[in-house]
Design a protein around this motif. Structure first.
Motif, short mmCIF file in Angstrom:
data_model
loop_
_atom_site.label_atom_id
_atom_site.label_comp_id
_atom_site.label_asym_id
_atom_site.label_seq_id
_atom_site.Cartn_x
_atom_site.Cartn_y
_atom_site.Cartn_z
N TYR A 69 40.58 48.07 49.62
CA TYR A 69 40.87 46.73 49.14
C TYR A 69 40.26 46.57 47.76
O TYR A 69 39.05 46.70 47.59
CB TYR A 69 40.28 45.69 50.09
CG TYR A 69 41.03 45.55 51.39
CD1 TYR A 69 42.00 44.57 51.57
CD2 TYR A 69 40.77 46.41 52.45
CE1 TYR A 69 42.69 44.44 52.77
CE2 TYR A 69 41.44 46.30 53.66
CZ TYR A 69 42.40 45.32 53.82
OH TYR A 69 43.09 45.20 55.00
N THR A 70 41.10 46.28 46.77
CA THR A 70 40.63 46.06 45.41
C THR A 70 40.63 44.56 45.13
O THR A 70 41.64 43.88 45.36
CB THR A 70 41.51 46.79 44.39
OG1 THR A 70 42.88 46.41 44.59
CG2 THR A 70 41.39 48.30 44.55
N VAL A 71 39.53 44.08 44.61
CA VAL A 71 39.38 42.65 44.32
C VAL A 71 39.27 42.45 42.81
O VAL A 71 38.49 43.14 42.15
CB VAL A 71 38.13 42.08 45.01
CG1 VAL A 71 37.96 40.60 44.69
CG2 VAL A 71 38.20 42.30 46.52
N ASP A 72 40.06 41.52 42.28
CA ASP A 72 40.01 41.25 40.85
C ASP A 72 40.52 39.85 40.58
O ASP A 72 41.06 39.19 41.47
CB ASP A 72 40.82 42.30 40.07
CG ASP A 72 40.12 42.73 38.79
OD1 ASP A 72 39.59 41.83 38.10
OD2 ASP A 72 40.11 43.92 38.47
N LEU A 73 40.39 39.39 39.32
CA LEU A 73 40.73 38.02 38.96
C LEU A 73 42.22 37.71 38.78
O LEU A 73 42.67 36.62 39.13
CB LEU A 73 39.99 37.63 37.68
CG LEU A 73 38.50 37.31 37.83
CD1 LEU A 73 37.87 37.12 36.46
CD2 LEU A 73 38.30 36.06 38.68
N PRO A 74 43.04 38.62 38.20
CA PRO A 74 44.45 38.29 37.97
C PRO A 74 45.19 37.92 39.26
O PRO A 74 44.87 38.43 40.33
CB PRO A 74 45.01 39.58 37.37
CG PRO A 74 43.83 40.23 36.73
CD PRO A 74 42.68 39.94 37.63
N LEU A 75 46.16 37.04 39.12
CA LEU A 75 46.94 36.63 40.29
C LEU A 75 47.71 37.79 40.88
O LEU A 75 47.86 37.89 42.10
CB LEU A 75 47.91 35.50 39.89
CG LEU A 75 47.30 34.13 39.59
CD1 LEU A 75 48.36 33.19 39.03
CD2 LEU A 75 46.67 33.54 40.85
N GLU A 76 48.21 38.67 40.01
CA GLU A 76 48.99 39.82 40.45
C GLU A 76 48.35 41.10 39.92
O GLU A 76 47.75 41.10 38.85
CB GLU A 76 50.44 39.72 39.95
CG GLU A 76 51.19 38.49 40.43
CD GLU A 76 51.44 38.50 41.93
OE1 GLU A 76 51.47 39.62 42.51
OE2 GLU A 76 51.58 37.42 42.52
N PRO A 77 48.47 42.20 40.66
CA PRO A 77 47.89 43.45 40.20
C PRO A 77 48.60 43.99 38.96
O PRO A 77 49.74 43.62 38.67
CB PRO A 77 48.07 44.39 41.40
CG PRO A 77 49.23 43.82 42.16
CD PRO A 77 49.12 42.34 41.98
N GLU A 98 45.33 47.92 48.83
CA GLU A 98 45.58 46.49 48.96
C GLU A 98 44.93 45.74 47.80
O GLU A 98 43.88 46.13 47.30
CB GLU A 98 45.03 45.96 50.28
CG GLU A 98 45.58 46.63 51.53
CD GLU A 98 46.99 46.18 51.87
OE1 GLU A 98 47.47 45.21 51.22
OE2 GLU A 98 47.61 46.77 52.77
N TYR A 99 45.57 44.63 47.39
CA TYR A 99 45.04 43.82 46.30
C TYR A 99 44.69 42.43 46.81
O TYR A 99 45.47 41.80 47.52
CB TYR A 99 46.06 43.70 45.17
CG TYR A 99 45.54 42.96 43.96
CD1 TYR A 99 44.78 43.62 43.00
CD2 TYR A 99 45.80 41.60 43.78
CE1 TYR A 99 44.29 42.94 41.89
CE2 TYR A 99 45.31 40.92 42.68
CZ TYR A 99 44.55 41.59 41.73
OH TYR A 99 44.05 40.92 40.65
N VAL A 100 43.50 41.97 46.46
CA VAL A 100 43.04 40.63 46.83
C VAL A 100 42.51 39.94 45.58
O VAL A 100 41.66 40.50 44.87
CB VAL A 100 41.93 40.68 47.89
CG1 VAL A 100 41.50 39.27 48.25
CG2 VAL A 100 42.39 41.44 49.13
N ARG A 101 43.02 38.76 45.29
CA ARG A 101 42.49 38.02 44.15
C ARG A 101 41.17 37.39 44.56
O ARG A 101 41.06 36.74 45.61
CB ARG A 101 43.46 36.94 43.69
CG ARG A 101 42.97 36.22 42.43
CD ARG A 101 43.95 35.15 41.96
NE ARG A 101 43.51 34.56 40.71
CZ ARG A 101 42.66 33.53 40.62
NH1 ARG A 101 42.17 32.99 41.73
NH2 ARG A 101 42.30 33.05 39.45
N GLY A 102 40.15 37.58 43.72
CA GLY A 102 38.86 37.01 44.04
C GLY A 102 37.93 36.98 42.84
O GLY A 102 38.11 37.74 41.88
#
Length: 286
Positions: A69-77, A98-102
């Motif tokens: 699970y990768t977490v980052d600020l942008p709405l979309e990867p 998986e991408y999670v905005r956070g």
């Protein structure tokens, strides 16, 4: 894979040779690569939309992780993230990206992301606090308070909140795990020093539960976040490169080996350490 470290399941090294000598039915096979296996492991990486974080995600999946699970600020990867997701599918390894905005500065949000992963996967083996922001470009006497606060919020507080997200799940499922705190060298030095001490403190507190915590200190790495600073002057890259005996900056993939080692059972007796991958910079810096 069992929740117990693989090093506890099978004899390794010389112990395996002795076991084979005593037991004619002992299966003799190489174990070196198995020590680095991430089979069925679940990982959380902040700042995983690009740069070193995305490289870390890919190497864990290549080593057999069930999901990262990768977490980052942008709405979309990012486009690069999507390319990695497709690349993993093409290799047919079965792992998922998986991408999670956070936002790592939001403690409750990071805890919630950890809870989400735990509820869905039933485990969380590896947590890598990689998200960071640059702390260069200001004269020390004029460093704006708001900029300094933001650096501390992301590069120090955010690291703790990320580690907490992982530890809460490891404790919940009563399983060992690995926490890696990435100290990107462009982070403000006060935060950097704080993260090293944080890794030591967490290592001591969590060792009885089989949870390891280490810091990773790379040198200057040519990531998308760094590139804008190279345009400030033609001499910036030359100066940064000259700080290493290798006279160059690192490429993101050159951090992969250290990350895989720290995340896997191959580093089962390593905790509270600062693993330096600096191209020799630290040797000159003393």
């Amino acid at each position: 894979m069992s929740n117990e470290a693989s090093t506890e399941l099978l004899p390794l090294g010389v112990a395996a040779a002795i076991a084979a000598n005593k037991n004619p039915d002992f299966v003799c096979k190489p174990q070196a690569f198995n020590e680095f296996s991430m089979a069925d492991r679940v990982a959380l990486i902040t700042g995983g939309n690009s740069g070193m974080g995305l490289e870390m995600a890919q190497v864990l999946l290549e080593a057999g992780a069930r999901v990262v699970y990768t977490v980052d600020l942008p709405l979309e990867p990012s486009e690069a993230w999507t390319c990695v997701k497709d690349y993993i599918k093409k290799m047919g390894l079965g792992g998922r990206l998986e991408y999670v905005r956070g936002d790592v500065t939001d403690q409750k949000a990071m805890w919630a992301i950890g809870d989400l992963i735990g509820e869905k996967e039933g485990r969380l083996d590896v947590t890598i606090a990689n998200a960071g922001i640059a702390g260069v470009g200001h004269d020390v006497a004029e460093y704006p308070a708001e900029d300094y606060s933001k650096v501390i919020d992301v590069n120090l507080k955010g690291v703790l909140y990320t580690a907490q997200a992982g530890v809460r799940q490891m404790e919940k499922f009563k399983m060992p795990g690995s926490i890696i705190l990435n100290l990107n060298v462009i982070g403000y030095q006060t935060a950097k020093a704080g993260v090293i001490q944080m890794a030591r403190d967490l290592a001591c507190m969590l060792a009885p539960q089989g949870i390891r915590c280490n810091a990773l200190s790379p040198g200057w790495v040519m990531t998308e976040m760094v590139k804008p600073y190279l345009t400030i002057s033609e001499d910036v890259q030359k100066v940064w490169s000259a700080q290493s005996p290798m006279n160059r900056m690192a490429k993101p993939h050159e951090i992969r080996g250290a990350v895989l080692w720290l995340a896997s059972d191959a580093s089962s007796f390593c905790t509270g350490s600062d693993i330096v991958v600096s191209g020799g910079w630290h040797a000159w810096a003393g």
